[in-house]
Design a protein around this motif. Structure first.
Motif, short mmCIF file in Angstrom:
data_model
loop_
_atom_site.label_atom_id
_atom_site.label_comp_id
_atom_site.label_asym_id
_atom_site.label_seq_id
_atom_site.Cartn_x
_atom_site.Cartn_y
_atom_site.Cartn_z
N GLN A 1 -7.92 5.96 -1.29
CA GLN A 1 -7.76 4.51 -1.29
C GLN A 1 -6.87 4.05 -0.14
N GLU A 2 -5.77 4.77 0.04
CA GLU A 2 -4.85 4.42 1.14
C GLU A 2 -5.52 4.61 2.48
N SER A 3 -6.26 5.69 2.64
CA SER A 3 -6.88 6.02 3.92
C SER A 3 -7.98 5.02 4.29
N TRP B 22 -2.09 4.67 -6.22
CA TRP B 22 -3.25 4.80 -5.32
C TRP B 22 -3.35 6.25 -4.89
N ASP B 23 -4.59 6.73 -4.77
CA ASP B 23 -4.75 8.09 -4.25
C ASP B 23 -4.90 8.03 -2.72
N GLU B 24 -4.97 9.20 -2.13
CA GLU B 24 -5.02 9.27 -0.67
C GLU B 24 -6.26 8.60 -0.10
N TRP C 260 0.98 4.02 -3.02
CA TRP C 260 0.71 5.44 -2.76
C TRP C 260 1.90 6.30 -3.18
N ILE D 235 0.84 -1.20 0.00
CA ILE D 235 0.00 0.00 0.00
C ILE D 235 0.87 1.25 0.00
#
Length: 291
Positions: free
Chosen positions: A149-151, A145-147, A140, A136
């Motif tokens: 998706q990571e969050s 991946w955008d923020e 990122w 992940i």
């Protein structure tokens, strides 16, 4: 602090020689094992000029158009023929990444439950959660991946680990480890992994949560009187925000002699201030804390 050639090179000096940031050097070291610095008796890493040469070769291969993984593979074939190849991702990790990319919270939770049930806690943490978090982070960092998706994915994982901790059955009278992020540190998952590992060794654990005030950490130490306090710094942001933070932690540790203070995480290892700790112990592995 400077070193001489016989002692070895600090990560700062390696950074200056290669043009790589300290974070990149440590990431390549931890994830791929291409450089393996020895440890000084005070705990900081010492690199060799051979390590510098290896890093420069990787940079050269990347400049020729190879991806990082391709460069590492070429280097292993050329110089480390007996190196163990990188383990492929498990099917659970691949599936979790697919669910996270699509914001599928229910799907994430289901796969986490299945993997935990199938493998047991120790293997689940080592072979599912830890490689998943590394992937992940890399997705990122590369912008794949955008923020959000990571969050979202990280929140589901964190909540699942917290639930395991809350349901963990320990006998009465178990010794206490208090775990806490440092002020301005919001990455909780590495801390929860470590606390779960401690629970498997018979420790009762209490987590203080993300980015607490220093006064809140001290209040908990004063009230709970834990045998050990584990402070987590996944990033170096806490020390950038407060350059005197380590001195304040050393001061706090001196006021609670019955509690062992430990400090760990990647944000610690690259920080020069930790070359000569007095009261606080730098933890590189869980064994450093439990032993």
């Amino acid at each position: 602090m400077k070193t001489n050639q016989k002692q070895g090179l600090l990560v700062k000096e390696v950074s200056e020689l290669t043009g790589l940031s300290r974070q990149v050097i440590r990431k390549w070291e931890d994830r791929y094992g291409i450089v393996c610095p020895k440890r000084h008796e005070n705990g900081y890493r010492l690199y060799t000029f051979e390590d510098v040469g290896t890093l420069l070769k990787i940079c050269s291969l990347k400049e020729k158009g190879h991806s990082l993984k391709e460069a590492l593979h070429i280097l292993r074939l050329q110089e480390i023929p007996d190196a163990i190849p990188e383990e492929p991702l498990s099917e659970e990790v691949v599936e979790l990444l697919e669910k996270g990319a699509n914001y599928d919270e229910a799907g994430l939770l289901l796969v986490l439950k299945q993997a935990h049930h199938r493998y047991g806690l120790e293997s689940f943490l080592k072979n599912t959660i830890q490689p998943l978090m590394l992937e992940i982070g890399e997705l990122w960092a590369k912008g794949e991946w955008d923020e959000s998706q990571e969050s979202i994915t990280s929140l589901v994982i964190r909540d699942f680990l917290v639930q395991i901790r809350r349901n963990f059955d320990l006998g009465e009278g178990a010794p206490i480890i208090l775990g806490s992020c440092l002020p301005d540190e919001t990455h909780e998952i590495p801390l929860h992994i470590i606390l779960l590992q401690a629970m498997m060794h018979g420790w009762q654990t209490i987590a203080a949560g993300p980015s607490p005030k220093l006064s809140s950490i001290e209040y908990l130490v004063q009230r709970l009187k834990p045998e050990k306090l584990l402070l987590s710094a996944t990033t170096s942001l806490p020390f950038e925000q407060d350059p005197k933070l380590f001195e304040k932690l050393e001061d706090m540790a001196s006021r609670y002699e019955t509690t062992e203070f430990f400090l760990g995480g990647h944000g610690v290892y690259n920080h020069e201030i930790f070359l000569a700790p007095k009261r606080i112990k730098i933890a590189y592995t869980m064994e450093d804390v439990l032993n």
